[in-house]
Design an enzyme around this catalytic site. Structure first.
Site, PDB file in Angstrom:
ATOM      1  N   ASN A 119       0.843  -1.192   0.000  1.00  0.00           N
ATOM      2  CA  ASN A 119       0.000   0.000   0.000  1.00  0.00           C
ATOM      3  C   ASN A 119       0.884   1.249   0.000  1.00  0.00           C
ATOM      4  OD1 ASN A 119      -2.463   1.557   0.316  1.00  0.00           O
ATOM      5  ND2 ASN A 119      -1.882   1.850   2.465  1.00  0.00           N
ATOM      6  N   HIS A 121       0.892   5.177   1.348  1.00  0.00           N
ATOM      7  CA  HIS A 121       0.178   6.056   2.274  1.00  0.00           C
ATOM      8  C   HIS A 121       0.833   7.440   2.250  1.00  0.00           C
ATOM      9  CE1 HIS A 121      -2.358   7.204   5.582  1.00  0.00           C
ATOM     10  NE2 HIS A 121      -1.305   7.765   6.154  1.00  0.00           N
TER      11      HIS A 121
HETATM   12  C1  GAR Z   1      -2.663   8.963  -2.825  1.00  0.00           C
HETATM   13  O1  GAR Z   1      -2.189  10.160  -2.286  1.00  0.00           O
HETATM   14  C2  GAR Z   1      -2.475   7.819  -1.851  1.00  0.00           C
HETATM   15  O2  GAR Z   1      -1.301   7.926  -1.095  1.00  0.00           O
HETATM   16  C3  GAR Z   1      -3.690   7.982  -0.975  1.00  0.00           C
HETATM   17  O3  GAR Z   1      -4.721   8.321  -1.861  1.00  0.00           O
HETATM   18  C4  GAR Z   1      -4.184   9.007  -2.983  1.00  0.00           C
HETATM   19  C5  GAR Z   1      -4.645   8.287  -4.222  1.00  0.00           C
HETATM   20  O4  GAR Z   1      -4.270   9.014  -5.364  1.00  0.00           O
HETATM   21  N1  GAR Z   1      -3.988   6.786  -0.245  1.00  0.00           N
HETATM   22  C6  GAR Z   1      -4.481   6.805   0.978  1.00  0.00           C
HETATM   23  O5  GAR Z   1      -4.746   7.818   1.589  1.00  0.00           O
HETATM   24  C7  GAR Z   1      -4.690   5.437   1.584  1.00  0.00           C
HETATM   25  N2  GAR Z   1      -4.963   5.550   2.979  1.00  0.00           N
HETATM   26  P1  GAR Z   1      -4.290   8.342  -6.788  1.00  0.00           P
HETATM   27  O6  GAR Z   1      -5.674   7.706  -6.962  1.00  0.00           O
HETATM   28  O7  GAR Z   1      -4.100   9.468  -7.740  1.00  0.00           O
HETATM   29  O8  GAR Z   1      -3.197   7.324  -6.864  1.00  0.00           O
END
Ligand code: GAR
Length: 228
Positions: A119, A121
């Site tokens: 994952n 984060h």
């Molecule tokens: C990213 O910033 C990722 O780190 C975060 O969501 C965004 C997804 O962006 N994930 C979380 O917060 C998980 N807890 P993306 O769809 O453009 O890859």
């Protein structure tokens, strides 16, 4: 074959399955790093819980099979994640990538892919787990934040840490400005962590992830070049 100082790792093609809930920019960065030759892997399926996820458009554009699976169409969480595990196994997925998958993954999937789910984060774990890691960092007033790639266990963002990258937090940052700065690093460290895994350089000892080779490869204060 990408060369690192002192290392040339040969490895066969790694089969990936990606789970994403939204925009999919991390999914895109992995696709781009595969297409550029930085990462020798193949994404065989994108699974999303959100029929409106922009990640679906990206999959279509790159001829990657996609499946929409909504939790509400399943009797319970266990059945939902067992079904996802079935879909991944059926396609020979070796490593599962959570690229902005906004759910706490169920045990039914974790048990079948133990230390094989990564994952990303948007904070330096164990600080600021859960949703809105960037806003939590801005509100708390930390001076450094960043992003973390970790293996997924049963907790909320608690699994063993593979790689982290740090970014500064400025006093006038908002959730949006910090998110943008962190996202640039996410797009570098996620493909890089997958590459380390593909090269067989990652092992897990309790909470600790050991990267074979140079230790600085997991301290990405200056991330190595990637396609994006
Ligand atoms: C990213 O910033 C990722 O780190 C975060 O969501 C965004 C997804 O962006 N994930 C979380 O917060 C998980 N807890 P993306 O769809 O453009 O890859």
């Amino acid at each position: 074959m990408q060369k690192f100082p002192g290392f040339v790792y040969n490895y066969t093609m790694l089969t990936l399955g990606v789970l994403a809930s939204g925009r999919g920019s991390n999914f895109q960065s992995i696709v781009d790093n595969i297409e550029s030759g930085f990462l020798r892997a193949k994404i065989v399926v994108l699974i999303t819980d959100n029929p409106d996820a922009y990640a679906l458009e990206r999959a279509k554009k790159h001829n990657i099979e996609s499946i929409v699976l909504k939790p509400k169409d399943f009797p319970d969480k266990n059945t939902y994640y067992a079904h996802i595990a079935d879909e991944l196994e059926k396609r020979g997925v070796e490593l599962v990538i959570l690229a902005g998958f906004m759910r706490v993954v169920g045990k039914a999937l974790i048990d079948r892919y133990r230390n094989k789910i990564m994952n990303i984060h948007p904070a330096l774990l164990p600080s600021f787990p859960g949703l809105h890691g960037q806003k939590q960092a801005v509100d708390y007033g930390v001076k450094i934040s960043g992003c973390t790639v970790h293996f997924v266990d049963e907790g909320m963002d608690t699994g063993a840490i593979i790689i982290q990258a740090a970014v500064p937090v400025y006093h006038d940052d908002t959730e949006e400005t910090l998110s943008e700065r962190i996202l640039k690093q996410e797009h570098k460290i996620f493909p890089y962590a997958i590459k380390l895994y593909a090269e067989g350089r990652i092992s897990v000892d309790g909470r600790k992830v050991i990267i074979k080779g140079d230790q600085k490869d997991s301290l990405l204060i200056n991330p190595p070049p990637a396609a994006t």
